[in-house]
Scaffold this motif. Structure first.
Motif, PDB file in Angstrom:
ATOM      1  N   LEU A 120       0.829  -1.199   0.000  1.00  0.00           N
ATOM      2  CA  LEU A 120       0.000   0.000   0.000  1.00  0.00           C
ATOM      3  C   LEU A 120       0.863   1.249   0.000  1.00  0.00           C
ATOM      4  O   LEU A 120       0.615   2.204  -0.751  1.00  0.00           O
ATOM      5  N   SER A 121       1.900   1.273   0.823  1.00  0.00           N
ATOM      6  CA  SER A 121       2.775   2.439   0.918  1.00  0.00           C
ATOM      7  C   SER A 121       3.490   2.710  -0.398  1.00  0.00           C
ATOM      8  O   SER A 121       3.642   3.865  -0.811  1.00  0.00           O
ATOM      9  N   ALA A 127       2.299   6.802  -6.874  1.00  0.00           N
ATOM     10  CA  ALA A 127       1.335   7.797  -7.342  1.00  0.00           C
ATOM     11  C   ALA A 127       1.719   9.211  -6.909  1.00  0.00           C
ATOM     12  O   ALA A 127       0.955  10.157  -7.122  1.00  0.00           O
ATOM     13  N   ALA A 128       2.918   9.355  -6.305  1.00  0.00           N
ATOM     14  CA  ALA A 128       3.450  10.656  -5.896  1.00  0.00           C
ATOM     15  C   ALA A 128       2.555  11.342  -4.860  1.00  0.00           C
ATOM     16  O   ALA A 128       2.478  12.568  -4.816  1.00  0.00           O
ATOM     17  N   ILE A 310      11.719  -2.773  -2.824  1.00  0.00           N
ATOM     18  CA  ILE A 310      10.283  -2.867  -2.637  1.00  0.00           C
ATOM     19  C   ILE A 310       9.528  -2.101  -3.719  1.00  0.00           C
ATOM     20  O   ILE A 310       8.389  -2.425  -4.058  1.00  0.00           O
ATOM     21  N   ALA A 311      10.188  -1.079  -4.298  1.00  0.00           N
ATOM     22  CA  ALA A 311       9.587  -0.378  -5.429  1.00  0.00           C
ATOM     23  C   ALA A 311       9.687  -1.206  -6.707  1.00  0.00           C
ATOM     24  O   ALA A 311       8.731  -1.288  -7.487  1.00  0.00           O
ATOM     25  N   ASN A 390      -1.983   2.736 -10.098  1.00  0.00           N
ATOM     26  CA  ASN A 390      -2.417   2.954  -8.721  1.00  0.00           C
ATOM     27  C   ASN A 390      -3.410   4.090  -8.693  1.00  0.00           C
ATOM     28  O   ASN A 390      -3.049   5.252  -8.903  1.00  0.00           O
ATOM     29  N   LEU A 391      -4.662   3.809  -8.470  1.00  0.00           N
ATOM     30  CA  LEU A 391      -5.715   4.809  -8.485  1.00  0.00           C
ATOM     31  C   LEU A 391      -6.237   5.019  -7.093  1.00  0.00           C
ATOM     32  O   LEU A 391      -6.330   4.083  -6.305  1.00  0.00           O
TER      33      LEU A 391
END
Length: 393
Positions: A120-121, A127-128, A310-311, A390-391
């Motif tokens: 989630l993070s 999504a900045a 993780i990214a 990611n919305l």
């Protein structure tokens, strides 16, 4: 909706979760000894926590990939509450089988909530809407404060017997935090688990992660004993652990976003090389000044590696498989890698001593350098990898 309040809930989650880790790692074996367990059974109980990290995150991640964001949020709350209950039951379990079952249940619930929250993070960061490192850094702060406070309070008299109650309260805090997590929702067209997960790049990333965590085996398992044998006092040993976490905090706060965008081949190769240098130097000297410098390399061997990895876990896997991907990342590194590293170094220490264990870890870290260079050599902005959508609603 991603709001300041919902981001504060993520910060609270990390602080409570890693505060629990800051108590479990140094003090859970002490608690087990206090209630009368011998070395063998202490090893079994701590091994159950490690086994949960290997099995639970990827399995439950696969199960949750087909669920909506709201279902995952509710699962995080339920798992945190179940962890709180099982922690309390650990405190009243005087029969070995029941103690083992409660320890395993706590380990499962404790292991699965972190990868999902990390996912989630990272979604929010991609999504900045916030920076992952500046969210995760609150976990490092929680770890330091709990470790120091735990040492000052839990180690007085019979206070260690209160450990299960403290862990339960921290898990209740993670449940409260998860209730207010931001709502992120994938489009219905992406909610499918049919997309393949194990691409060549993702397997490479898991392999590099595994080697990095194996190389930490001597550090996580025997660094304190190594310093104690060299004549350092308890508070001095604690200071060295704090130095490493302090370096981690600074890096996550200042350079997190740029690390997430860096080319993984070069960044991971540098992190592996610096990890090898760290373990080689640690094995060669217990000089106070050199140890201070070497502990600063924790910013590379853990923090920089983790923030970038993780990214890239999300970028290298289909959007509909992110929960499983984060679970496999956690299992490969913090589960299997850490377990094999600590157990293997235990054998090396027993046979040859502390320094050879650190030298072995240096060699393992070096093995990760050429493997890292097989990963993409471009930054994320120029990547041809599919990006997740990611919305936020």
């Amino acid at each position: 909706m991603v709001t300041a309040a919902s981001l504060n809930r993520i910060r609270l989650f990390y602080a409570a979760y890693f505060a629990a880790m800051g108590l479990i790692l140094p003090y859970f074996p002490v608690y087990l000894e206090q209630i009368g367990l011998g070395a063998v059974m202490i090893g079994v109980m701590t091994g159950l926590l490690a086994a949960a990290k290997v099995v639970a995150p990827p399995w439950l991640g696969h199960r949750l990939d087909s669920q909506s964001g709201e279902v995952i949020r509710r699962f995080l709350v339920a798992a945190s509450l179940l962890a709180a209950v099982s922690a309390l039951l650990i405190g009243v379990s005087h029969q070995l089988i029941l103690l083992g079952l409660m320890t395993l249940l706590f380990g499962i619930c404790w292991a699965v909530i972190l990868p999902l929250t990390d996912g989630l993070s990272v979604s929010i960061s991609e999504a900045a809407l916030a920076d992952y490192g500046r969210l995760r850094v609150w976990g490092s702060l929680g770890f330091v404060l709990a470790s120091l406070a735990g040492g000052a309070w839990l180690m007085q008299g019979d206070q260690i017997l209160a450990l299960p109650v403290v862990l339960s309260l921290l898990m209740l805090t993670t449940a409260l935090a998860a209730r207010g997590f931001p709502r992120l929702q994938l489009p219905a067209s992406l909610v499918s688990t049919e997309a393949p997960l194990f691409s060549r790049l993702f397997i490479l990333l898991l392999s590099v992660t595994f080697l990095m965590q194996v190389s930490h085996g001597a550090y996580y398992g025997f660094f304190s004993l190594y310093l104690a044998a060299a004549g350092y006092s308890g508070w001095q040993i604690g200071i060295y652990w704090v130095i490493g976490v302090a370096a981690e905090i600074v890096l996550m706060w200042v350079w997190s976003r740029s690390l997430q965008q860096a080319a993984p081949a070069y960044l991971f190769a540098i992190c592996m090389g610096l990890a090898a240098l760290r373990w080689l130097g640690t094995g060669m000297t217990t000089n106070m000044g050199w140890l201070f410098v070497l502990q600063l390399l924790h910013a590379a061997s853990f923090a920089a590696f983790h923030v970038a990895a993780i990214a890239w876990v999300r970028r290298m896997t289909p959007a509909s498989r992110h929960a499983a991907a984060q679970g496999w990342y956690s299992a490969a590194g913090f589960g299997l890698g850490s377990t094999i590293g600590i157990m293997g170094c235990g054998w090396v220490v027993g046979a040859f001593g502390y320094s050879p264990a650190f030298y072995t870890c240096a060699v393992i870290a070096l093995l990760g350098v050429p493997l890292s260079l097989l990963l993409p050599k471009h930054r994320s902005g120029s990547s041809n990898l599919p990006r997740s959508k990611n919305l936020h609603a």
